[in-house]
Motif scaffolding. Structure first.
Motif, mmCIF file in Angstrom:
data_model
loop_
_atom_site.group_PDB
_atom_site.id
_atom_site.type_symbol
_atom_site.label_atom_id
_atom_site.label_comp_id
_atom_site.label_asym_id
_atom_site.label_seq_id
_atom_site.Cartn_x
_atom_site.Cartn_y
_atom_site.Cartn_z
ATOM 1 N N GLU A 1 0.873 -1.226 -0.192
ATOM 2 C CA GLU A 1 -0.073 -0.056 0.091
ATOM 3 C C GLU A 1 0.740 1.228 0.064
ATOM 4 N N PHE A 2 0.361 2.130 -0.551
ATOM 5 C CA PHE A 2 1.218 3.520 -0.807
ATOM 6 C C PHE A 2 0.229 4.686 -0.602
ATOM 7 N N SER A 3 0.669 5.767 -0.082
ATOM 8 C CA SER A 3 -0.029 7.164 0.135
ATOM 9 C C SER A 3 0.283 8.114 -1.010
ATOM 10 N N PHE A 4 -0.758 8.838 -1.423
ATOM 11 C CA PHE A 4 -0.619 9.800 -2.388
ATOM 12 C C PHE A 4 -0.907 11.219 -1.884
ATOM 13 N N SER A 5 -0.057 12.228 -2.370
ATOM 14 C CA SER A 5 -0.765 13.649 -2.052
ATOM 15 C C SER A 5 -1.302 14.243 -3.274
ATOM 16 N N ILE A 6 -2.339 15.085 -3.466
ATOM 17 C CA ILE A 6 -2.724 15.629 -4.417
ATOM 18 C C ILE A 6 -2.937 17.020 -4.410
ATOM 19 N N GLY A 7 -2.738 17.978 -5.375
ATOM 20 C CA GLY A 7 -2.996 19.263 -5.437
ATOM 21 C C GLY A 7 -3.883 19.664 -6.593
ATOM 22 N N THR A 8 -4.747 20.423 -6.528
ATOM 23 C CA THR A 8 -5.498 20.789 -7.664
ATOM 24 C C THR A 8 -5.777 22.012 -7.941
ATOM 25 N N SER A 9 -6.190 22.543 -8.954
ATOM 26 C CA SER A 9 -6.667 23.964 -9.252
ATOM 27 C C SER A 9 -7.975 23.779 -10.323
ATOM 28 N N ASN A 10 -8.562 24.760 -10.390
ATOM 29 C CA ASN A 10 -9.833 24.787 -11.470
ATOM 30 C C ASN A 10 -9.700 25.910 -12.486
ATOM 31 N N TRP A 11 -9.845 25.469 -13.664
ATOM 32 C CA TRP A 11 -10.017 26.395 -14.797
ATOM 33 C C TRP A 11 -11.304 27.177 -14.951
ATOM 34 N N GLN A 12 -11.381 28.204 -14.551
ATOM 35 C CA GLN A 12 -12.636 28.914 -14.511
ATOM 36 C C GLN A 12 -12.698 30.336 -15.249
ATOM 37 N N ASP A 13 -11.425 30.845 -15.612
ATOM 38 C CA ASP A 13 -11.143 32.112 -16.231
ATOM 39 C C ASP A 13 -10.638 31.944 -17.494
ATOM 40 N N ALA A 14 -11.129 32.383 -18.605
ATOM 41 C CA ALA A 14 -10.742 32.313 -20.067
ATOM 42 C C ALA A 14 -9.659 33.124 -20.027
ATOM 43 N N THR A 15 -8.993 33.926 -19.161
ATOM 44 C CA THR A 15 -7.722 34.690 -19.175
ATOM 45 C C THR A 15 -6.565 33.949 -18.845
ATOM 46 N N LYS A 16 -7.075 32.905 -18.049
ATOM 47 C CA LYS A 16 -5.809 32.115 -17.411
ATOM 48 C C LYS A 16 -5.254 31.089 -18.495
ATOM 49 N N THR A 17 -3.930 31.076 -18.605
ATOM 50 C CA THR A 17 -3.209 30.206 -19.333
ATOM 51 C C THR A 17 -3.150 28.694 -18.516
ATOM 52 N N VAL A 18 -2.911 27.794 -19.417
ATOM 53 C CA VAL A 18 -2.674 26.263 -19.068
ATOM 54 C C VAL A 18 -1.275 26.187 -17.973
ATOM 55 N N ASN A 19 -0.293 27.039 -18.414
ATOM 56 C CA ASN A 19 0.746 27.097 -17.662
ATOM 57 C C ASN A 19 0.587 27.545 -16.361
ATOM 58 N N GLU A 20 -0.271 28.622 -16.253
ATOM 59 C CA GLU A 20 -0.702 29.174 -14.951
ATOM 60 C C GLU A 20 -1.349 28.394 -14.210
ATOM 61 N N LEU A 21 -2.457 27.331 -14.922
ATOM 62 C CA LEU A 21 -3.003 26.550 -14.063
ATOM 63 C C LEU A 21 -2.370 25.268 -13.459
ATOM 64 N N LEU A 22 -1.377 25.145 -14.381
ATOM 65 C CA LEU A 22 -0.415 24.046 -13.931
ATOM 66 C C LEU A 22 0.526 24.365 -12.626
ATOM 67 N N GLN A 23 0.890 25.803 -12.713
ATOM 68 C CA GLN A 23 1.564 26.567 -11.402
ATOM 69 C C GLN A 23 0.948 26.408 -10.368
ATOM 70 N N GLU A 24 -0.337 26.740 -10.355
ATOM 71 C CA GLU A 24 -1.359 26.617 -9.372
ATOM 72 C C GLU A 24 -1.680 25.346 -8.561
ATOM 73 N N ALA A 25 -1.514 24.346 -9.449
ATOM 74 C CA ALA A 25 -1.881 22.967 -9.018
ATOM 75 C C ALA A 25 -0.536 22.738 -8.421
ATOM 76 N N GLU A 26 0.610 23.000 -8.912
ATOM 77 C CA GLU A 26 2.230 22.701 -8.403
ATOM 78 C C GLU A 26 2.249 23.415 -6.967
ATOM 79 N N LEU A 27 1.806 24.571 -6.760
ATOM 80 C CA LEU A 27 1.575 25.041 -5.429
ATOM 81 C C LEU A 27 0.794 24.302 -4.623
ATOM 82 N N ALA A 28 -0.404 23.848 -4.834
ATOM 83 C CA ALA A 28 -1.141 23.213 -4.059
ATOM 84 C C ALA A 28 -0.693 21.740 -3.780
ATOM 85 N N LEU A 29 0.000 21.402 -4.632
ATOM 86 C CA LEU A 29 0.488 19.897 -4.232
ATOM 87 C C LEU A 29 1.812 20.097 -3.152
#
Length: 594
Positions: free
Chosen positions: A281-309
């Motif tokens: 058995e292994f444990s997992f950490s999960i960081g998430t971010s939502n895309w809701q703003d059309a002005t947000k780029t996918v790279n910004e979305l990924l950066q937010e998820a990395e900060l959350a992780l």
């Protein structure tokens, strides 16, 4: 082989054929012998070139093909003579394609491009074709010459190469760049929101270290398969043990959708994995971010998820964290981590020194080195905040080396001024202590500043001494043999096993402030302190009491035989300049007293 190279070959072949034909005409009035030589050479070129060649009359009937043509198409020469090249048509191209083909060929005299054709056995293949209209002296078309190369395998290799660069070799999942590109195409065109989740295997390094990389690869492959099965969106491998899941949010309740999707992922990956015939058995950490703003780029979305992780992992194993704006503030751990790297690189850290005094004379016997970090925007950051971060992210060895170097530099200068105390105490992280070259580097620094090893005392936590593996014991013995003093720091707060004390080369024990705070009134604290002092006397170890705050505590500890005292009652930590003044003052007082 790229298309430009293939084109060069095709054009070279075509030129050779045309030159040969012109040569034939030019030499038609020459002797018969010379003409036979020329046509024999032309035939050799025609028959043995690696390009397939088809020659048709103005009506489009095939009048000649070479050997490569029959090899590529599967048709014999007899089967195609008199036929139209449409015999090879695959049906892939529409009438507009062929209309453009003929208009270009008749107008410009040449057409080049890719064509999908069909072999005799029905297999579709891709060719690079150069078709040329051959004209006589009056400008009338006499023949059409088509030179083509089968580039099917070349295109397959390109596809395999593209797949290899766009997909992870181990898991077969798309790479991060591939997934971000796909998301960047989809997000602006979809009337829905997305959740980007990063899934990280906790302590994955231990899997590789304990079982080998083959087992680690097996775990990664199994996890990738499960994520594909349980995720309803895009799945990619982001880093060594981090995976991306891009999931659509469809119900309008983003938070509910996100939690449901995360729970679905956890349910799919929480079951034991079959590794080396065992269920693990292994444990997992999960960081998430939502895309809701059309002005947000996918790279910004990924950066937010990395900060959350990163924030999730900071809370411990098996945690979730969703991105919020507070993670963009200066207390963001990633910003702090980068700041620590910059501080170390730019020499922005500083040292403070706190005295350990002789319990009987109150003279400074030792200076304990304490690291300080004054962040340009966050202010002073406590060591208990950034030292664990340095340990987690591989900075501790470099940080510890810097502390030792700067500490010994200050001590050497004070020794030159003849004001240095007997000893300098430096805290050493367990990770730093386990570094392969720790002992050699330390002794090298002592030699650099021409200091004897016995001026240095290393304060180690109990965990280092409890881990009595062969390498740890060798390091401890090497340091002790060289003359370096070893102290157990914060004794009583960790493993608190007395059994190891008599077997290890320890010179000093530091009683944690938790047992000093209640003295002399607290009966339990008195019992612990007095028994520890008696034990250490029997083992010929000196004892330091930490956290001495008032005269009553100091007097009590002195009466009970404690050797050294440390705490605000005798002096707060201060910088090198203030410490130097304190040492000068002590030297002057000692001189006056003598």
């Amino acid at each position: 082989m790229d298309l430009s190279f293939l084109l060069a070959i095709s054009l070279a072949t075509l030129m050779a054929l045309l030159i040969g034909l012109m040569a034939g005409y030019a030499y038609r009035k020459h002797k018969e012998k010379n003409r036979k030589v020329i046509f024999r050479l032309l035939k050799q070129v025609f028959d043995h070139t690696h390009d397939a060649v088809t020659i048709t009359d103005p009506a489009g009937s095939i009048i000649a093909v070479n050997r490569t043509f029959t090899q590529v198409t599967g048709y014999s020469e007899a089967e195609v003579l008199g036929e139209n090249p449409r015999i090879l048509s695959s049906g892939y191209h529409d009438s507009d394609f062929y209309e453009d083909y003929w208009q270009t060929l008749l107008k410009e005299g040449i057409w080049q491009g890719e064509i999908w054709n069909r072999r005799k056995d029905g297999e579709i293949y891709l060719e690079w074709l150069t078709a040329t209209a051959v004209k006589d002296a009056d400008g009338e078309i006499t023949h059409f010459v088509a030179v083509f190369t089968d580039i099917t395998e070349h295109r397959r290799q390109e596809a395999r190469l593209e797949h290899a660069t766009e997909h992870d070799r181990l898991t077969g999942l798309p790479t991060t760049a591939n997934t971000l590109r796909e998301l960047s195409h989809q997000l602006p065109n979809l009337q829905k929101r997305w959740c980007l989740a990063l899934v990280d295997i906790d302590n994955f390094r231990l899997v590789n270290a304990s079982y080998g990389f083959a087992v680690g690869d097996q775990l990664l492959t199994s996890l990738a398969r499960r994520l594909k099965e349980c995720s309803k969106g895009l799945v990619a491998r982001h880093a060594s043990d981090v995976f991306i899941c891009a999931l659509p949010l469809t119900s309008g309740d983003d938070e509910g959708d996100r939690l449901a999707l995360i729970n679905n992922i956890r349910e799919g990956i929480s079951k034991p994995f079959a590794i080396k015939g065992k269920l693990m058995e292994f444990s997992f950490s999960i960081g998430t971010s939502n895309w809701q703003d059309a002005t947000k780029t996918v790279n910004e979305l990924l950066q937010e998820a990395e900060l959350a992780l990163h924030a999730a992992k900071a809370k411990g194993a098996g945690q979730n964290r969703h991105f919020t704006q507070e993670l963009r503030e200066d207390k963001n751990p990633l910003i702090m981590l980068q700041g620590l790297r910059d501080a170390l690189a730019n020499n922005e850290l500083s040292l403070n020194f706190q005295p350990l005094v002789n319990a009987a004379t109150h003279q400074i016997h030792t200076l304990e080195v304490l690291l300080r970090w004054d962040h340009p925007t966050l202010g002073r950051i406590p060591p208990d905040k950034f030292i664990p971060m340095a340990e987690r992210h591989g900075l501790m060895e470099a940080l510890g080396q810097w502390i030792l170097d700067q500490s010994l530099r200050h001590y050497a200068y004070w020794q030159h001024l003849e004001i240095a105390p007997s000893r300098l105490a430096v805290n050493v992280s367990p990770l730093e202590f386990q570094a392969e070259n720790f002992v050699d580097n330390l002794l090298s620094l002592l030699n650099k500043y021409q200091l004897p090893p016995d001026i240095l005392e290393l304060e180690l936590t109990e965990g280092v001494f409890v881990e009595q593996d062969e390498d740890t014991l060798k390091r401890l013995d090497a340091l002790s043999s060289a003359g370096v003093h070893l102290a157990i720091d914060d004794f009583g707060t960790g493993y608190s096993s007395l059994a190891y004390l008599k077997h290890l080369p320890v010179n000093q024990l530091k009683l944690d402030r938790a047992f000093i705070r209640g003295l002399p009134a607290n009966e339990a604290d008195r019992a612990i302190v007095e028994s520890t002092l008696a034990l250490c006397r029997g083992l010929k170890m000196t004892v330091v009491a930490e956290g001495v705050e008032d005269e009553n505590q100091a007097d009590y500890l002195k009466r009970k035989g404690c050797d050294l005292l440390q705490g605000y009652y005798f002096g707060r930590p201060c910088d090198a300049e203030a410490t130097q003044k304190l040492l000068v003052q002590q030297r002057v007082q000692s001189a006056n007293f003598s």
